[in-house]
Every structure is written in C-alpha cells, then in structure tokens.
Design a protein around this motif. Structure first.
Motif, PDB file in Angstrom:
ATOM      1  N   ALA A 282       0.826  -1.204   0.000  1.00 25.10           N
ATOM      2  CA  ALA A 282       0.000   0.000   0.000  1.00 25.10           C
ATOM      3  C   ALA A 282       0.863   1.258   0.000  1.00 25.10           C
ATOM      4  O   ALA A 282       0.545   2.242  -0.686  1.00 25.10           O
ATOM      5  N   ALA A 283       1.959   1.228   0.764  1.00 29.66           N
ATOM      6  CA  ALA A 283       2.847   2.387   0.791  1.00 29.66           C
ATOM      7  C   ALA A 283       3.476   2.630  -0.571  1.00 29.66           C
ATOM      8  O   ALA A 283       3.594   3.777  -1.031  1.00 29.66           O
ATOM      9  N   GLU A 284       3.871   1.554  -1.253  1.00 26.92           N
ATOM     10  CA  GLU A 284       4.469   1.701  -2.577  1.00 26.92           C
ATOM     11  C   GLU A 284       3.414   2.117  -3.604  1.00 26.92           C
ATOM     12  O   GLU A 284       3.701   2.908  -4.515  1.00 26.92           O
ATOM     13  N   ARG A 285       2.199   1.604  -3.433  1.00 30.23           N
ATOM     14  CA  ARG A 285       1.116   1.912  -4.370  1.00 30.23           C
ATOM     15  C   ARG A 285       0.870   3.418  -4.472  1.00 30.23           C
ATOM     16  O   ARG A 285       0.582   3.935  -5.549  1.00 30.23           O
ATOM     17  N   ARG A 286       0.956   4.109  -3.382  1.00 31.80           N
ATOM     18  CA  ARG A 286       0.656   5.544  -3.371  1.00 31.80           C
ATOM     19  C   ARG A 286       1.603   6.334  -4.267  1.00 31.80           C
ATOM     20  O   ARG A 286       1.288   7.457  -4.654  1.00 31.80           O
ATOM     21  N   LYS A 287       2.740   5.741  -4.610  1.00 28.23           N
ATOM     22  CA  LYS A 287       3.703   6.430  -5.474  1.00 28.23           C
ATOM     23  C   LYS A 287       3.410   6.196  -6.957  1.00 28.23           C
ATOM     24  O   LYS A 287       4.073   6.778  -7.806  1.00 28.23           O
ATOM     25  N   TRP A 288       2.434   5.339  -7.239  1.00 31.91           N
ATOM     26  CA  TRP A 288       2.206   4.912  -8.626  1.00 31.91           C
ATOM     27  C   TRP A 288       0.789   5.268  -9.098  1.00 31.91           C
ATOM     28  O   TRP A 288       0.230   4.583  -9.944  1.00 31.91           O
ATOM     29  N   MET A 289       0.237   6.344  -8.588  1.00 25.55           N
ATOM     30  CA  MET A 289      -1.170   6.669  -8.864  1.00 25.55           C
ATOM     31  C   MET A 289      -1.345   7.871  -9.781  1.00 25.55           C
ATOM     32  O   MET A 289      -2.465   8.306 -10.025  1.00 25.55           O
ATOM     33  N   SER A 290      -0.272   8.411 -10.320  1.00 20.49           N
ATOM     34  CA  SER A 290      -0.364   9.709 -10.991  1.00 20.49           C
ATOM     35  C   SER A 290      -0.649   9.625 -12.486  1.00 20.49           C
ATOM     36  O   SER A 290      -0.917  10.649 -13.109  1.00 20.49           O
TER      37      SER A 290
ATOM     38  N   HIS B  68       2.016  -5.480 -10.607  1.00 21.04           N
ATOM     39  CA  HIS B  68       2.770  -5.895  -9.430  1.00 21.04           C
ATOM     40  C   HIS B  68       1.846  -6.417  -8.335  1.00 21.04           C
ATOM     41  O   HIS B  68       2.242  -7.307  -7.562  1.00 21.04           O
ATOM     42  N   TYR B  69       0.642  -5.904  -8.249  1.00 23.65           N
ATOM     43  CA  TYR B  69      -0.303  -6.489  -7.301  1.00 23.65           C
ATOM     44  C   TYR B  69      -0.680  -7.903  -7.733  1.00 23.65           C
ATOM     45  O   TYR B  69      -0.887  -8.783  -6.888  1.00 23.65           O
ATOM     46  N   GLU B  70      -0.781  -8.129  -9.039  1.00 18.58           N
ATOM     47  CA  GLU B  70      -1.037  -9.488  -9.494  1.00 18.58           C
ATOM     48  C   GLU B  70       0.166 -10.385  -9.225  1.00 18.58           C
ATOM     49  O   GLU B  70       0.014 -11.573  -8.924  1.00 18.58           O
ATOM     50  N   GLY B  71       1.368  -9.808  -9.314  1.00 15.55           N
ATOM     51  CA  GLY B  71       2.556 -10.565  -8.942  1.00 15.55           C
ATOM     52  C   GLY B  71       2.540 -10.929  -7.466  1.00 15.55           C
ATOM     53  O   GLY B  71       2.896 -12.051  -7.081  1.00 15.55           O
ATOM     54  N   ALA B  72       2.123  -9.982  -6.619  1.00 19.60           N
ATOM     55  CA  ALA B  72       2.018 -10.254  -5.188  1.00 19.60           C
ATOM     56  C   ALA B  72       0.955 -11.314  -4.921  1.00 19.60           C
ATOM     57  O   ALA B  72       1.139 -12.198  -4.066  1.00 19.60           O
ATOM     58  N   GLU B  73      -0.140 -11.225  -5.641  1.00 22.64           N
ATOM     59  CA  GLU B  73      -1.208 -12.224  -5.500  1.00 22.64           C
ATOM     60  C   GLU B  73      -0.684 -13.610  -5.840  1.00 22.64           C
ATOM     61  O   GLU B  73      -1.011 -14.600  -5.154  1.00 22.64           O
ATOM     62  N   GLN B  74       0.156 -13.723  -6.874  1.00 21.49           N
ATOM     63  CA  GLN B  74       0.692 -15.028  -7.262  1.00 21.49           C
ATOM     64  C   GLN B  74       1.617 -15.593  -6.190  1.00 21.49           C
ATOM     65  O   GLN B  74       1.706 -16.811  -6.019  1.00 21.49           O
ATOM     66  N   ILE B  75       2.293 -14.720  -5.464  1.00 20.09           N
ATOM     67  CA  ILE B  75       3.119 -15.208  -4.351  1.00 20.09           C
ATOM     68  C   ILE B  75       2.243 -15.923  -3.323  1.00 20.09           C
ATOM     69  O   ILE B  75       2.584 -17.008  -2.829  1.00 20.09           O
ATOM     70  N   LEU B  76       1.094 -15.323  -3.022  1.00 14.30           N
ATOM     71  CA  LEU B  76       0.203 -15.923  -2.035  1.00 14.30           C
ATOM     72  C   LEU B  76      -0.477 -17.172  -2.592  1.00 14.30           C
ATOM     73  O   LEU B  76      -0.743 -18.118  -1.846  1.00 14.30           O
ATOM     74  N   VAL B  77      -0.776 -17.182  -3.897  1.00 16.84           N
ATOM     75  CA  VAL B  77      -1.321 -18.396  -4.506  1.00 16.84           C
ATOM     76  C   VAL B  77      -0.303 -19.524  -4.386  1.00 16.84           C
ATOM     77  O   VAL B  77      -0.657 -20.671  -4.073  1.00 16.84           O
ATOM     78  N   ARG B  78       0.945 -19.192  -4.638  1.00 18.99           N
ATOM     79  CA  ARG B  78       1.993 -20.214  -4.526  1.00 18.99           C
ATOM     80  C   ARG B  78       2.058 -20.757  -3.099  1.00 18.99           C
ATOM     81  O   ARG B  78       2.191 -21.965  -2.900  1.00 18.99           O
ATOM     82  N   ARG B  79       1.953 -19.878  -2.139  1.00 16.46           N
ATOM     83  CA  ARG B  79       1.994 -20.342  -0.747  1.00 16.46           C
ATOM     84  C   ARG B  79       0.798 -21.254  -0.456  1.00 16.46           C
ATOM     85  O   ARG B  79       0.930 -22.244   0.260  1.00 16.46           O
ATOM     86  N   ALA B  80      -0.354 -20.914  -1.020  1.00 20.78           N
ATOM     87  CA  ALA B  80      -1.532 -21.749  -0.793  1.00 20.78           C
ATOM     88  C   ALA B  80      -1.367 -23.115  -1.450  1.00 20.78           C
ATOM     89  O   ALA B  80      -1.671 -24.149  -0.840  1.00 20.78           O
TER      90      ALA B  80
END
Length: 1138
Positions: A701-709, A720-732
């Motif tokens: 969320a902190a990084e996201r605020r820099k990418w909204m312009s 990158h949020y989809e990349g983060a989601e895939q990390i959690l899918v992998r863990r599952a």
C-alpha cells in the motif's frame, strides 16, 4: 419551441438534461395514461368525459443534476454510447432540440436509437447523415405539480429515480436500479427494436413490463402510434383507455370514463387497451410538430416566446397533441374542448398541423404496467409485487444492502440500499430504503422507512412502528442545509379535508385528542375548512431556537407522553409537506444515497472475500472508481488482505486491488498482463514470500501511493499487485507438499542411469478447473488419457550420479538417442538462483533439484560440499521430448514429473505416483509457472482416469481410474487421431488472464467453471458406457467451455480445419489451453487417418499440418535403472528394470 422554459401553467416539449434525451413535459400527478389538465376544467372532446382536474406549474429536476446522473450512468455502462447515439450537453435548452435529429425521410435502413439530440438551429446537426436513420428516445423526469398533492411523496427525487429492489449481477458496473433504468432498458431492448426513424416518448411515472417480443408491426407505418397494455375494466375506471376501430386506428381517448364507455373499448377477452404513457412520432410527424413552435400561441411554450413577452400556455401531450389525430373527433369538437381562448387557439394550430397523420395503436399482449401513485399502500404493494415472467428485472429481498441478521427479515419484506447492523427485525409487507440502522429494532407490517441515518436508531428503539411512513429529508433553506423528518400513516390521504381524512391512520379528531395538538397549530385561521388537509398541515419540525431537533420530534406523535414533548413541538418552526417540497435538496439526497451505497459496499467486500463467495466485486470497483470512492475501497481491501489470516483470501483481495487500479487507468497505460519484477516492489514481495502477509500488504500500500499519478503507472502497479497475489497463490498451493511422501531406496551405483519414459496427456474434459486458485476455491475435475503418440512415449528423462561435484543439465533432441541441444553445468549455488524464472536456461531442472531436496537452497553450505557429503559426487540429467513446443499435450509438467521421478531414484529415494503429482504442483509453484495438476495426472497415471480436487486447502488431488467396457480401449484407439495444426500455441499471459477473470468472479466464468466440472463427470460416464457419440458431445462442449475461459484461443486456420472435419467427427477439441498445437478428433468411422489427411489437403489456408495415430497407454510411465559405464556415451544395450 422545444427547448423553452415553461412559465406558470405552461408546458410543452422540453429538453430534459440527463434524462436520456428530451421529452414532453408531463407532471407526476397525471394518471398513468400520461394525461394532464389545463388551467381550468375543460371537456376532453365534447363527448361527456371530463379531463383530469386543473393543476399548477409542472417542475422538472435540475438540469445540471440530471446531466450528471446521465454522465455517471454512461460511465457505469447503464447507458451505452453507440454510433448514432447522441449525448448533447452543449445545446441543452435550445429551441427545437426535442425533435431536431429526426428530420429526414423514413426510408433506408432500420434506425439506431439515440439517447439525446442537438439543436434545430444548427444546420450541422440537421445535415448529419446519422440523423436520417435515428430514433430518439425521450424520457421526461418531472417533479410534480405544486399545490396539488400530486408530487410523489415516497422519493425525494421523484418517480423516475425511485429505487427498485433489484440487483443486476451481470451489469458492467454496480449501481442502484431506479425506475428510469428499468424503463430505459425496456424501451431500448424491447419496444424500440425495429422501429423506423422518429421520436419515442416514454413517461417515467410507472413500472412497465413488456415481453421480449412485443410483436409490433412496423410495415407500412405512417404518422403516430400509441402503445397500450391490456388491463381490466375495473382498473380503467381511474385511468385512460383507447377506443379504436377495426383497423387499429385510434378514434378517441377515454379518461375515467363511464362503465359503458369503457365497455365499448373492450376486446374479445374482456380486457381494454390501457394508456401507458408511451407514444411514437414518425420523423415526418415530429418535423411537422416542430414547425409549430414559431406559430402563436404555441410559441409561448419556448424560451423564445416567453422572452418575447408571450403569456405561458399549458398543453397536454395526450389530450392536446395526440388527441388531435384521433379519427373519431371533428375539428369543432376538438377545438371547443380546449377550455379558455388560448388553449382553443393552440388546439386549432395543432389540428391543422397534425390531424392528417394517422394515429394507430399497438396493444402489447402480456405487457403490464403499475402506476406509481401517491397512496402509501399502493406504493408498498408495487414494490412488493414480484414482476411477471415478461420482466427483465430480478427483484430480491435485500438489494444492495448489508444485513447482519438476514433471518430477521420476513418473507414479503424488502430492503434496498441499506446497512442494518445488529438485530433489526422487519415484518412482511414493510419496506426499508436508504437507511443505516442499528438494532435492536422491530419494524411491524405495512411500514415504509427511508432516509434514516444511524443516529436515528436510538429514537426508534421501543417505538411502535406499524402501518406508518417515516422518512428523512435533506432540505435547503437559502444557504442553510438541514434534515427534516416526516411521519404519516399508510392509509392517510394527502388531500382529504380534516373532517373526512386521517392522520397516522386515525381520524384527525382522535389525533388531536391524543396529542393535545389543535387545528390552530397546523393551519392558519383564514384557511378554508376544505383546504385543511394533511398536505397543508404544518406538522414537521424544521428548526428550534434552543433545541437540536431529531427523529424523536415526530415519533412522539405515535405515542404521546409527557407534556414537554408537545411544548417542544410547539416551540419549533414547522413546515407542511406542501411547503417542504420546493426546499428538497436533491443533490444532497443523491449524495447521501451514494455514500450509503458505498458504505454497505465496503461491508459487501468483507462479506464476499471472507465468506469465499462466488460474487464479482468488479462491478463495484468500476462504480467506486467512476464516483470517487476508490480510496475507500482500496483501504477496505488492504484491511481484508492484512487481517484475514488466510493466504487464499489475501490473494483474492490483492487481485481486487489490481482490478481497482486497472479501472482507474480507464483503458489506458498499456496491457494489464506483463512483467512484475520492479525493484521498488521487492521489499513488499520479500515480506510476502517470508509469510509476513500483514507487513507485505502494508508495504504494498505504501508503494502503491507512489504509482497513482498516470494510467501507465497505475497499470504497472496493477501488474505488481497481481505478482504479489501469485506469491500468495503459490503459498496456498504449496500446502500440497504435505501429501508428498518420500521413502528411502537403494542408491544406484555411480554412473548408472535412472531412466523414465512418459506418455503424453490428452485432456477430454474439465481443463482449467485444475488451475490454482480455481482448483482450491471452486473445486476441479478433469478427465485425462495417457497416450502413446505414433506408438511411443514421447517424453522422458534420465539421471545418473557422476564423480564430479557438479550438476550437468543436458537437453537432447526428440529422443533419448538424439544429439545434445543444450548443456549447462552448475558448480555453485549462485548458478541455481534463477530457478524461479521459467525462461532461464535449465530453470525446470534447477527447480527439480531444489524441490526434491537433493540440493538445499538457499544454504550456507556450498553446492560442492552438499553433493560430496550426501552423494559422493554430482548428477547429470538428460531430458527429451518428441512433441513440439506449445503442443497442448502437457509436456512441461509431465517432463517435470519424469525428472523428479528419476532424480528421486538416482538419489536413493522413492516416491509414489500420488506423491509425484503433488511434488510437480510444488515444483511449478516454485518455478512460478503456476500450472495445475491435470498434466501430471494425465502423464503419470496410466490409462483413462478422472482427477478431482475439493474446494479447500490444503490442495489434494485424488485420481480415479475409469473402467471402460471390454474392447472399448481399442475402439478409442481406432477413432482418436491427433492433428498438428501447424500453429504454435501462443499462451503468453493466458494464465494471467484466466486467473484475473476468476478472481473477478465474472458470472460467466463462475458458471463456466461449474459446467467444466459437470461436463467432466458426464464425460467419465460416457467412457464407462463406451458411448462414442456422447463422448463426442462432451468434447465439443468442452471446446466451447475452453473458448469461454480463454477467448481468442481458436485461430482462423484452426477454425477452417475444424469446419472441414466436423461432418466426419463425433467431436473435436484443441488440446490444452488451445490457441494452436494439437487438435484431437473423435471420428465417426474407425481408422480415418488417410481420409482426414485428404480432406485437410483439399482445404485452403491451413498451412503445414500432420496427422498422428494415438493409443491409450495402459502401462503408465516406467522407471528403469540401467547399467552403464560412466565414460560410455552410447545408449545402453540392456535395460534392467527396477
């Protein structure tokens, strides 16, 4: 004429900004036929039927507000712009704007439907060719008539914007559904379909239901046509009906006619054609009507006429404009029925201009409408009335609402756009709209509550609510905004004199006795007794000099207590409903509804995600972005992701954040699918990889605020949020590791090869349901067949121990005897770092060493030391495949299984087939390719089988062998063929798209996932029965399901190939994800390889293709330990099976 402001008593065609075009001004107080009255009582046509009573000036909703409503609905997708659809904002209010785009002939192609128009004073508009084949829909949205009690008292924004208890799961954006939305859909998708160019006018004061095929005949149509719906003669006594001749031409309009007059209009079935407020003007008739706007006294209906000093004039759409074309009237009868001189003069002009046009009627069978009256009982009944089968609406008990305890809502109650927290009990026959309430509360039957905030809950607790209407209103008094509450009874009539009427369902005299209120408190002394009614009674406190007013200042009227309540009420400045009406603040009301809509939307997000519901949040995300609530939604998703304590739920929440960011980009910024390895996001990704989900979400969320312009940055952030989601899918998915059991086996001697050969996989049904996260959120089932291609197992690997402490990774050509294609040597742990990058050299083999724990990575112990200490040397791995890249036959997963099986055995370990299936799942998650389990099931388990996984974690795959009738395996061999399409399957980003659509829970995707699983079970049954035709149907159905899951997976050349082969097949399907690769076909006749080859040879546009025989492999993959000298590079001459 048409853009004019209407003065006192004046009315005509008027541009209604934001109401999807322009429209005839028609007050809300009219009967459902759309009729209205003149300034003085007059006769309808000189034939004994009186018109509705006199009324004052009609009022439209503010133009700017309505324009903003239209813009928002256009963005949401409720109103879609198409070629020929006009949305005019620059020309709002200009004279002649109602019918300007219709000028031109009615010949030519069928028209497009326009939802707006330009100005008659702009030649560019008139010359626009689009205007020559366009039908304009005008939907006037009026506020009512002052001083008549005909204003709609149950919605501060009027009948058009009355919210319905309806949800539209398939809508592109989530929004409250109002009457205007319903009418707009009915007109554009049903009534207007197939009409010639012209003007459609639709009243917005009724609920209209029309069957999907109205059956309106437009052949040889000319003039004007009115639309009617069948109704009972009893209902017609208070409404309007058409009297027509045998040709369907209108002779007269009967309003509140006698029993004999109504009977005269009845058809053979006894029903009468009710006037429902819908009329169509051909372009010629509309042009002729437009021409009258410069002729006195009709010029007084425009700004131009009023600015020239002409006195305003009021006319009725039906009883002035439409009636003049009725064939049963003479000019003298029509003109004399106009009342005063101005109206008679106007009628004379209209007769001369329009009477020559034929007026026909179309009565729609099985259609119905329900007029939105000012009766509380009838309004509550209308909302509770379930629509008929012809309706496109899907009414529901709780629409766009969050209810903590839905079991407390009785059947027959309705809740729309509400947040009900705690124990809120609602009895049958009651309706709550736009309320935020906290229990414990009990609401009895026959109630309508609207516009109540959470601060009203305390006052409501313990209050007897039964058969009452309780509403909160936003009003503006000059620069002062405040809230006012009104309280009335369900049975009260607004205009009945006090000596005859009721208040709170009791006679006024009883009310005065119970409360101590006197008539002098409510009405001025000079008010005539017949004018003393509920409408003009100053009952409702607005301001107080010393006290803060609230809901309790009207609720006390239900159960009067101490005298202090009466004194407080007397000390307040009070207003009547009649006085409140002009002060209603519609902008504030719509804003409050919007805020409440997104507040309950936040609860919906939590409910859907935490409850793992198959409900799409994408429509809500689109609405939040369009209406400026995206930050609120993002905050809610952050909260769910960080507090859920479940990797699967957190992954879906992150996917939803990606969707919000994608919506914010508004289709700009590049493709959604793409790389997601920017270093700025590495810290957050590292936290997620380590299992710190709350910390990772916070860092994201902190990084996201820099990418909204900008759109480009938003799309990159979404990736990158989809990349983060895939990390959690992998863990599952890696929870499946607990089903990998590895035992000990004899360590083969140095230099001896462990060789594994595997068949290919043919997926007969159910593919995609095995893909994470679908497989553990929905459950999956896939029917697979292990296949020999051209008589051999096409995929294999071999491993041997070598004396050097290193890893030699060798890729061979098509077979084990082929030449070396690529070779890689790893001597340091650093050489394995790119194992999670699928396109890195040797990535799959590196991942296999790590996942089998032959090598510990990461580790402080060097690779050389690990290999020497555990195995006395290193390993050499060879892999091969005869199948082309992108074949769709499961090559990569099956190869991973072959490598892991041979590596386990070469390292002195043993793993069952069931363990290998889950081990490959683990490997592919570490490799970040994110595959499912069907490929390894198909290639590692022999014969025909069905694999299944339940909707749960940890992910476990169970395989059932399908027993087929004796001889059916050979039958399959004779009827199945593989056709190489010559097209390389382009699966780039395909998996990302499918997972994105699944996380969005698009209704079509959810339904398709259900069908994939059910088709797999049907396919298994067809195989058990040995039923080739049924199996072929399953294959064809499966291909359609694949195309739904991954649109665009059927190239043109493949379509041609499938079309050419179809007559000779029971069924066919592209293997795997489609897009190219292999097509497998089930032929009607056996052994058709040569025949099909000849057919394809004669088909143009196919390119290079080849046909291959296939056989069911009933033996499965083999593991062999082969004696072989370390320096001998020739293939072994004798195999020793283990």
């Amino acid at each position: 004429m048409v853009g004019g402001r209407l003065g006192q008593g004046g009315r005509w065609l008027r541009h209604r900004a934001g109401a999807e075009g322009v429209g005839w001004r028609q007050p809300a107080g009219e009967a459902p036929c759309g009729t209205q009255t003149c300034k003085s009582p007059r006769r309808r046509s000189g034939r004994g039927s009186a018109e509705p009573p006199a009324s004052h000036r009609a009022r439209l909703l503010p133009a700017g507000l309505l324009l903003s409503i239209r813009v928002v609905r256009t963005q949401r997708g409720s109103i879609r712009c198409r070629p020929g659809v006009r949305h005019s904002s620059a020309q709002l209010g200009t004279p002649g704007s109602a019918v300007a785009p219709l000028l031109g002939g009615s010949s030519g192609p069928r028209p497009r439907l326009a939802l707006g128009c330009g100005s008659a004073h702009h030649p560019r508009v008139l010359a626009d060719p689009l205007a020559r084949d366009t039908a304009v829909l005008t939907m006037p949205a009026w506020r009512g008539e002052e001083g008549t009690g005909r204003d709609f008292s149950f919605d501060d924004c009027g009948r058009a914007f009355t919210c319905l208890p309806v949800e539209e799961p398939g809508a592109p954006a989530e929004a409250l559904v109002c009457n205007l939305d319903s009418l707009l859909w009915t007109m554009t998708h049903r009534l207007c379909v197939g009409s010639p160019p012209g003007v459609w006018v639709c009243s917005t004061d009724m609920l209209l239901t029309v069957p999907s095929t109205p059956g309106i005949d437009w052949d040889s149509f000319q003039g004007v046509r009115v639309i009617a719906v069948p109704g009972s003669q009893a209902y017609a006594r208070n409404h309007g009906v058409y009297l027509t001749d045998e040709q369907g031409l209108v002779c007269d309009i009967i309003y509140k006619g006698t029993e004999a007059q109504i009977q005269q209009c009845a058809g053979a079935d006894g029903t009468v054609p009710l006037v429902c407020g819908v009329v169509f003007f051909s372009s010629d008739a509309a042009e002729q009507l437009l021409a009258t706007h410069v002729i006195p006294p009709l010029d007084a209906c425009t700004y131009m006429g009023l600015d020239s000093g002409a006195p305003p004039i009021q006319l009725s759409l039906f009883f002035d404009i439409v009636l003049c074309m009725a064939g049963g009237l003479t000019e003298e009868e029509f003109v004399k029925g106009g009342g005063d001189a101005d109206v008679r003069s106007a009628r004379s002009v209209l007769w001369a201009a329009l009477h020559a046009f034929p007026l026909s009627m179309a009565c729609i069978p099985h259609a119905s409408y329900d007029y939105l009256t000012t009766s509380a009982s009838e309004h509550i009944s209308s909302l509770n009335l379930l629509p008929g089968s012809a309706s496109h609406l899907h009414f529901c008990k709780t629409a766009h609402s969050h209810v903590d305890q839905p079991c407390l809502l009785e059947d027959g109650s309705l809740v729309t756009n509400c947040l009900l927290e705690g124990a809120v009990q609602l009895a049958a026959g009651s309706v709550i709209q736009h309320c935020h309430l906290q229990g414990p509360l009990g609401i009895g039957p026959g109630c309508l509550l609207s516009g109540l905030g959470v601060d009203s809950s305390v006052a409501l607790q313990g209050c007897p609510l039964r058969d009452i209407v309780l509403q909160g209103h936003h009003i503006r008094l000059h620069d002062l905004s405040c809230r006012v509450f009104t309280l009335t009874g369900r049975l009260d009539d607004w205009q009945s004199p006090a000596e005859e009427g009721t208040y709170l369902n009791m006679p006024w005299a009883e009310f005065f006795h119970r409360t101590g209120i006197r008539e002098g408190h409510l009405w001025d002394p000079e008010t005539p007794p017949r004018s003393r009614c509920l409408l003009s009674a100053r009952l409702f406190p607005v301001l107080h000099a010393r006290e803060v007013l609230g809901l309790e200042d009207v609720l006390w009227l239900l159960s009067p207590g101490a005298g202090g309540q009466l004194a407080r009420w007397q000390g307040a400045w009070r207003m009547s409903w009649q006085e409140l009406l002009p002060c209603l603040d519609k902008v504030a009301e719509l804003g409050a509804r919007q805020a409440l809509f997104f507040l309950q939307g936040q609860r919906k997000v939590r409910r859907v995600l935490l409850g793992r519901q198959d409900c799409s949040l994408l429509p809500l995300a689109r609405s939040a972005v369009h209406e400026g609530y995206h930050e609120v939604l993002l905050g809610t998703l952050d909260e769910v992701a960080s507090t859920a304590g479940d990797a699967g739920i957190a992954a879906r929440a992150l996917a939803c954040i990606a969707e919000v960011l994608g919506c914010m980009a508004q289709g700009e910024g590049g493709l959604r699918s793409g790389p997601a390895a920017n270093r700025e996001w590495a810290s957050a990704f590292g936290l997620l990889e380590s299992g710190d989900i709350p910390g990772g979400v916070q860092e994201l969320a902190a990084e996201r605020r820099k990418w909204m312009s900008s759109p480009a940055l938003l799309v990159r952030a979404a990736r990158h949020y989809e990349g983060a989601e895939q990390i959690l899918v992998r863990r599952a998915v890696m929870s499946s590791c607990q089903f990998v059991t590895v035992g000990r086996a004899e360590l083969p001697p140095l230099g001896q090869w462990v060789r594994v050969a595997c068949p290919a996989r043919l997926d007969l049904s159910g593919g995609w349901s095995d893909t994470p996260p679908i497989t553990y959120e929905h459950g999956g089932a896939v029917v697979d067949v292990a296949m020999l291609v051209d008589g051999c197992r096409p995929i294999g690997a071999r491993v041997r121990r070598i004396s050097e402490p290193e890893l030699r990774l060798v890729t061979l050509g098509g077979t084990a005897e082929s030449q070396v294609v690529a070779e890689l040597v790893c001597r340091e742990l650093e050489h394995l770092q790119d194992y999670c990058q699928p396109h890195a050299p040797g990535a799959l083999l590196k991942a296999a060493f790590i996942c089998t724990q032959v090598v510990q990575f990461p580790s402080q112990k060097p690779l050389r030391a690990q290999l020497l200490d555990s195995f006395g040397g290193g390993f050499e791995v060879h892999t091969w495949s005869k199948l082309p890249h992108g074949s769709g036959l499961g090559t990569s997963s099956i190869l991973a299984g072959a490598v892991m099986a041979s590596l386990y055995r070469a390292a002195g370990k043993a793993a069952s087939t069931q363990s290998l299936i889950h081990a490959v799942l683990h490997l592919e998650q570490r490799l970040t390719t994110g595959g499912g389990w069907q490929d390894q099931v198909g290639g590692l388990v022999p014969g025909i089988k069905i694999g299944r996984s339940k909707a749960q974690l940890p992910l476990r795959v169970e395989v059932e062998r399908i027993l087929v009738p004796e001889g059916f395996t050979q039958t399959l061999n004779d009827h199945l063929l593989l056709v190489y399409t010559g097209k390389t399957r382009l699966a780039r980003n395909l998996l990302q798209d499918v997972v994105r659509n699944w996380y969005a829970r698009l209704p079509s995707i959810v339904e398709n996932a259900n069908m994939l699983v059910s088709n797999a079970e049907e396919c298994a049954q067809a195989l058990r029965q040995g039923n080739l035709p049924l199996l072929g149907k399953c294959l064809d159905r499966y291909w359609q399901q694949k195309k739904c899951m991954a649109p665009g997976c059927e190239p043109l050349a493949v379509s041609r190939m499938m079309d050419a082969l179809r007559p000779h097949l029971y069924g066919q399907c592209l293997a795997g994800a489609g897009g190219g690769g292999f097509l497998y076909v089930l032929t009607k006749a056996p052994r058709q390889k040569e025949a099909l080859h000849q057919i394809l040879t004669n088909t143009k546009g196919l390119g290079n293709f080849s046909i291959h025989s296939i056989e069911v492999d009933t033996g499965g993959f083999s593991v062999e330990v082969v004696g072989h000298h370390l320096k001998d590079s020739s293939p072994p001459k004798e195999d020793m099976a283990v």
